[in-house]
Scaffold this active site. Structure first.
Site, PDB file in Angstrom:
ATOM      1  N   ASP A  19      45.626 -42.590  11.229  1.00  0.00           N
ATOM      2  CA  ASP A  19      44.714 -43.396  12.193  1.00  0.00           C
ATOM      3  C   ASP A  19      43.949 -44.791  12.405  1.00  0.00           C
ATOM      4  O   ASP A  19      43.620 -45.294  13.012  1.00  0.00           O
ATOM      5  CB  ASP A  19      44.236 -42.152  12.461  1.00  0.00           C
ATOM      6  CG  ASP A  19      44.445 -40.779  13.205  1.00  0.00           C
ATOM      7  OD1 ASP A  19      45.977 -41.220  14.151  1.00  0.00           O
ATOM      8  OD2 ASP A  19      44.568 -39.872  13.351  1.00  0.00           O
ATOM      9  N   ASP A  58      43.212 -37.862  18.824  1.00  0.00           N
ATOM     10  CA  ASP A  58      44.097 -37.532  17.625  1.00  0.00           C
ATOM     11  C   ASP A  58      44.497 -35.797  17.663  1.00  0.00           C
ATOM     12  O   ASP A  58      43.473 -35.732  18.022  1.00  0.00           O
ATOM     13  CB  ASP A  58      43.641 -38.068  16.466  1.00  0.00           C
ATOM     14  CG  ASP A  58      45.048 -37.466  15.283  1.00  0.00           C
ATOM     15  OD1 ASP A  58      46.270 -37.837  15.735  1.00  0.00           O
ATOM     16  OD2 ASP A  58      44.799 -36.722  14.258  1.00  0.00           O
TER      17      ASP A  58
HETATM   18  P1  ADP Z   1      50.046 -35.676  14.903  1.00  0.00           P
HETATM   19  O1  ADP Z   1      50.006 -37.105  15.902  1.00  0.00           O
HETATM   20  O2  ADP Z   1      49.523 -34.698  15.119  1.00  0.00           O
HETATM   21  O3  ADP Z   1      48.594 -35.890  13.806  1.00  0.00           O
HETATM   22  P2  ADP Z   1      52.360 -36.833  13.304  1.00  0.00           P
HETATM   23  O4  ADP Z   1      51.876 -37.914  13.696  1.00  0.00           O
HETATM   24  O5  ADP Z   1      51.732 -36.677  11.470  1.00  0.00           O
HETATM   25  O6  ADP Z   1      51.273 -35.785  13.709  1.00  0.00           O
HETATM   26  O7  ADP Z   1      53.396 -36.364  12.354  1.00  0.00           O
HETATM   27  C1  ADP Z   1      54.553 -35.954  14.141  1.00  0.00           C
HETATM   28  C2  ADP Z   1      55.479 -35.664  13.864  1.00  0.00           C
HETATM   29  O8  ADP Z   1      56.226 -35.439  12.737  1.00  0.00           O
HETATM   30  C3  ADP Z   1      55.487 -33.629  13.123  1.00  0.00           C
HETATM   31  O9  ADP Z   1      54.361 -33.363  14.667  1.00  0.00           O
HETATM   32  C4  ADP Z   1      56.058 -32.910  12.548  1.00  0.00           C
HETATM   33  O10 ADP Z   1      56.946 -32.969  13.772  1.00  0.00           O
HETATM   34  C5  ADP Z   1      56.967 -34.313  12.072  1.00  0.00           C
HETATM   35  N1  ADP Z   1      56.748 -34.540  10.905  1.00  0.00           N
HETATM   36  C6  ADP Z   1      55.901 -34.990  10.112  1.00  0.00           C
HETATM   37  N2  ADP Z   1      56.006 -35.501   9.519  1.00  0.00           N
HETATM   38  C7  ADP Z   1      56.447 -34.102   8.724  1.00  0.00           C
HETATM   39  C8  ADP Z   1      57.440 -33.319   7.475  1.00  0.00           C
HETATM   40  N3  ADP Z   1      56.760 -33.275   6.815  1.00  0.00           N
HETATM   41  N4  ADP Z   1      57.861 -32.509   7.718  1.00  0.00           N
HETATM   42  C9  ADP Z   1      58.805 -31.877   8.846  1.00  0.00           C
HETATM   43  N5  ADP Z   1      58.108 -32.508  10.100  1.00  0.00           N
HETATM   44  C10 ADP Z   1      57.799 -33.918  10.117  1.00  0.00           C
HETATM   45 MG    MG Z   2      46.594 -37.006  13.244  1.00  0.00          MG
END
Ligand code: ADP
Ligand code: MG
Length: 338
Positions: A225, A31
């Protein structure tokens, strides 16, 4: 013995039953945020479109004021938003895309391009590299903010070490393609999948597991995750920032969140596995050898084996094998210097 060493090395735990599989992992799925990167974002650019910067910030702060995501927290960092937060109505955090809220009769959206296209809002493509968060109010686009996350210092050594063991590295993230590509090229990661929703990460992991007959490990920080950690052959959790559910279900927990420890865990598991295979094979070889020798001598009517041979083949062998296991304690985990 291996278990003790793991604790020494700051790898909190490895489940006893997983040593065998952990020693034979050929693909590791990572991740991104919180695992390879620190997960602490800083704002790089604020780019309002058609509104004053102040107005733009007011809306995006309002939208993110209740967010628990590292991105939302970073946007609101250092701001006193208690009052604004209490004024939010129907706040909704949509995993993997962003947030949706109503504030002072305005409907605010803040999130990635996927969220914007879901509401048919046209966006401006940011030129800057980083994670872009777009904002719209009442269906009107008002601009974006670009945040950047820092790659962990040990991410590069970890990739190099794992490559030296011929382990393939795959990255999964909800972040957009441009930023992911940039990070993967920098770190020389073999393959990646970007713009994924949390449940799509698990689907891709399952696909990878179906495409190979070798063991597949998944490593994540825990936020969203846990399903992948449970599904993978070997689930690894970053214990420092990981959520309880991820840590509880993981086969290996890395306490100090240092990704290079993944390599150490694999190496130690591999060394323990090889030692136990050797011990079993060697014991069988000696015992079968002595048995055959004894029977043969009996059949041809020759002098039987002396008593001390039997003692050596039993107690002597045990001592040798215990010593062989103890050597594990003193062997270097990282043979190759990176
Ligand atoms: P990763 O796979 O990198 O761990 P997440 O699945 O947590 O990331 O989030 C994926 C995407 O969702 C982020 O890159 C962002 O673009 C968007 N996102 C998630 N939560 C928020 C939030 N609170 N505000 C704005 N964008 C968000
Ligand atoms: Mg993450």
């Amino acid at each position: 013995y291996s278990l003790h060493r793991l604790k020494d090395k700051g790898i909190f735990s490895i489940k006893r039953d997983s040593i065998n599989q952990a020693g034979s992992v050929n693909i590791i799925v990572f991740d991104k945020t919180g695992t390879l990167t620190h997960g602490s974002f800083t704002i790089q650019v604020v780019h309002p479109v058609g509104v004053k910067e102040e107005k733009f910030l007011e809306y995006i702060y309002a939208a993110e004021s209740l967010s628990t995501h590292p991105i939302g927290k970073a946007i609101c960092h250092g701001k006193n938003l208690k009052k604004v937060a209490s004024e939010q109505k129907n706040f909704l955090e949509i995993p993997g895309v962003g947030v949706e809220t109503n504030w002072k009769k305005n409907k605010i959206l803040a999130g990635n391009s996927k969220l914007m296209s879901k509401f048919n809002i046209e966006i401006e493509e940011p030129k800057e590299i980083g994670t872009a968060i777009h904002c719209a109010v009442n269906g009107k686009y008002i601009g974006y903010i670009v945040l950047s996350d820092i790659i962990k210092e040990d991410a590069q050594p970890m990739v190099d070490l794992l490559h030296s063991e011929k382990v393939e590295i795959i990255l999964l993230t909800g972040d957009h393609e441009e930023n992911t590509k940039d990070i993967c090229n920098k770190l020389k990661i073999d393959r990646w999948h970007s713009e994924l929703l949390p449940e799509q990460k698990t689907d891709i992991l399952v696909q990878e597991m179906e495409n190979t007959d070798k063991a597949v490990a998944f490593i994540g920080d825990g936020i969203n995750d846990a399903p992948s950690i449970i599904r993978s052959d070997i689930g690894i959790a970053m214990g420092g920032i990981g959520s309880d559910i991820a840590v509880e279900n993981a086969d290996i927990v890395i306490m100090n969140d240092d990704p290079a420890k993944v390599y150490d865990a694999m190496r130690i598991a591999k060394m323990a596995r090889n030692t136990s295979i050797f011990n079993i094979a060697f014991a069988l070889f000696i015992k079968i050898g002595v048995t055959i020798a004894a029977i043969t001598l009996e059949i041809i009517g020759a002098e039987p084996l002396p008593m001390w041979v039997a003692v050596l083949a039993d107690t002597g062998l045990t001592v040798v094998l215990v010593i062989n296991s103890l050597i594990l304690l003193y062997r270097k985990v990282r043979i190759k210097k990176i």
